[in-house]
Motif scaffolding. Structure first.
Motif, PDB file in Angstrom:
ATOM      1  N   ALA A 234       3.635   1.854  -9.162  1.00  0.00           N
ATOM      2  CA  ALA A 234       3.955   1.344  -9.238  1.00  0.00           C
ATOM      3  C   ALA A 234       4.478   0.878  -8.601  1.00  0.00           C
ATOM      4  O   ALA A 234       5.379   0.434  -7.537  1.00  0.00           O
ATOM      5  CB  ALA A 234       4.534   1.496 -10.879  1.00  0.00           C
ATOM      6  N   TYR A 235       5.841   2.156  -7.478  1.00  0.00           N
ATOM      7  CA  TYR A 235       6.393   2.065  -6.554  1.00  0.00           C
ATOM      8  C   TYR A 235       6.131   1.600  -6.253  1.00  0.00           C
ATOM      9  O   TYR A 235       6.960  -0.475  -5.197  1.00  0.00           O
ATOM     10  CB  TYR A 235       7.456   2.971  -6.510  1.00  0.00           C
ATOM     11  N   TYR A 236       4.776   1.352  -4.654  1.00  0.00           N
ATOM     12  CA  TYR A 236       3.889   1.103  -3.794  1.00  0.00           C
ATOM     13  C   TYR A 236       3.770  -0.036  -4.196  1.00  0.00           C
ATOM     14  O   TYR A 236       3.729  -1.110  -3.162  1.00  0.00           O
ATOM     15  CB  TYR A 236       4.060   2.584  -3.047  1.00  0.00           C
ATOM     16  N   GLU A 237       2.925  -0.501  -5.038  1.00  0.00           N
ATOM     17  CA  GLU A 237       2.014  -2.097  -5.198  1.00  0.00           C
ATOM     18  C   GLU A 237       3.551  -2.873  -5.819  1.00  0.00           C
ATOM     19  O   GLU A 237       3.231  -3.530  -5.056  1.00  0.00           O
ATOM     20  CB  GLU A 237       2.039  -1.520  -6.767  1.00  0.00           C
ATOM     21  N   LYS A 238       5.108  -2.503  -6.265  1.00  0.00           N
ATOM     22  CA  LYS A 238       5.289  -3.659  -5.338  1.00  0.00           C
ATOM     23  C   LYS A 238       6.594  -3.884  -4.633  1.00  0.00           C
ATOM     24  O   LYS A 238       6.722  -5.068  -4.281  1.00  0.00           O
ATOM     25  CB  LYS A 238       6.813  -3.247  -6.712  1.00  0.00           C
ATOM     26  N   ILE A 239       6.607  -2.768  -4.071  1.00  0.00           N
ATOM     27  CA  ILE A 239       7.226  -2.910  -2.401  1.00  0.00           C
ATOM     28  C   ILE A 239       6.382  -3.445  -1.766  1.00  0.00           C
ATOM     29  O   ILE A 239       6.072  -4.457  -0.501  1.00  0.00           O
ATOM     30  CB  ILE A 239       7.154  -1.448  -1.616  1.00  0.00           C
ATOM     31  N   LEU A 240       4.570  -3.231  -1.565  1.00  0.00           N
ATOM     32  CA  LEU A 240       3.835  -3.895  -0.637  1.00  0.00           C
ATOM     33  C   LEU A 240       2.928  -4.671  -0.956  1.00  0.00           C
ATOM     34  O   LEU A 240       2.152  -4.831  -0.469  1.00  0.00           O
ATOM     35  CB  LEU A 240       2.848  -2.690   0.069  1.00  0.00           C
TER      36      LEU A 240
ATOM     37  N   HIS B 276       2.081 -11.037  -2.505  1.00  0.00           N
ATOM     38  CA  HIS B 276       2.156 -12.340  -3.334  1.00  0.00           C
ATOM     39  C   HIS B 276       3.443 -12.570  -3.037  1.00  0.00           C
ATOM     40  O   HIS B 276       4.531 -12.073  -2.181  1.00  0.00           O
ATOM     41  CB  HIS B 276       2.779 -11.920  -4.921  1.00  0.00           C
ATOM     42  N   ASN B 277       4.067 -14.081  -2.933  1.00  0.00           N
ATOM     43  CA  ASN B 277       5.794 -14.552  -2.976  1.00  0.00           C
ATOM     44  C   ASN B 277       6.271 -14.154  -3.519  1.00  0.00           C
ATOM     45  O   ASN B 277       6.781 -15.019  -3.825  1.00  0.00           O
ATOM     46  CB  ASN B 277       4.685 -15.666  -2.164  1.00  0.00           C
ATOM     47  N   ASP B 278       6.119 -12.880  -3.738  1.00  0.00           N
ATOM     48  CA  ASP B 278       7.469 -12.949  -5.068  1.00  0.00           C
ATOM     49  C   ASP B 278       8.824 -11.852  -4.541  1.00  0.00           C
ATOM     50  O   ASP B 278       8.940 -10.862  -4.985  1.00  0.00           O
ATOM     51  CB  ASP B 278       7.146 -11.902  -6.054  1.00  0.00           C
ATOM     52  N   LEU B 279       9.326 -12.901  -3.192  1.00  0.00           N
ATOM     53  CA  LEU B 279      10.776 -11.788  -3.278  1.00  0.00           C
ATOM     54  C   LEU B 279      11.658 -11.969  -3.505  1.00  0.00           C
ATOM     55  O   LEU B 279      12.335 -10.753  -3.620  1.00  0.00           O
ATOM     56  CB  LEU B 279      11.078 -12.868  -1.599  1.00  0.00           C
ATOM     57  N   GLY B 280      12.419 -12.743  -4.796  1.00  0.00           N
ATOM     58  CA  GLY B 280      13.269 -12.023  -5.822  1.00  0.00           C
ATOM     59  C   GLY B 280      12.788 -11.185  -6.741  1.00  0.00           C
ATOM     60  O   GLY B 280      13.553 -10.446  -6.864  1.00  0.00           O
ATOM     61  N   ALA B 281      11.492 -10.684  -7.165  1.00  0.00           N
ATOM     62  CA  ALA B 281      11.273  -9.347  -7.757  1.00  0.00           C
ATOM     63  C   ALA B 281      11.646  -8.398  -6.260  1.00  0.00           C
ATOM     64  O   ALA B 281      11.915  -7.289  -7.407  1.00  0.00           O
ATOM     65  CB  ALA B 281       9.904  -9.455  -7.948  1.00  0.00           C
ATOM     66  N   LYS B 282      10.879  -8.673  -5.480  1.00  0.00           N
ATOM     67  CA  LYS B 282      11.104  -7.391  -4.708  1.00  0.00           C
ATOM     68  C   LYS B 282      13.002  -7.124  -5.286  1.00  0.00           C
ATOM     69  O   LYS B 282      13.211  -6.105  -4.867  1.00  0.00           O
ATOM     70  CB  LYS B 282      11.192  -7.546  -3.194  1.00  0.00           C
TER      71      LYS B 282
END
Length: 56
Positions: free
Chosen positions: A11-17, A20-26
């Motif tokens: 889940a961690y690397y899925e979020k980091i890598l 999608h253009n979801d910079l706010g979530a990152k």
């Protein structure tokens, strides 16, 4: 400081890598991780501060 919390690396690397253009979530995820680390690190100081605040 030893934390025995199991980490979900998938889940961690899925979020980091994510592509999608979801910079706010990152940024929100990074903020929450840093904030939780600070809470864990300064927990004794926070408890003392809150106790002093209640006495006033």
């Amino acid at each position: 400081m030893n934390n025995n919390n199991p980490l979900d690396y998938n889940a961690y690397y899925e979020k980091i890598l994510t592509i999608h253009n979801d910079l706010g979530a990152k940024k929100a995820l990074q903020f929450l991780q840093l904030f939780s680390d600070l809470i864990i690190k300064y927990n004794p100081n926070i408890d003392e501060y809150l106790e002093k605040g209640v006495e006033k």
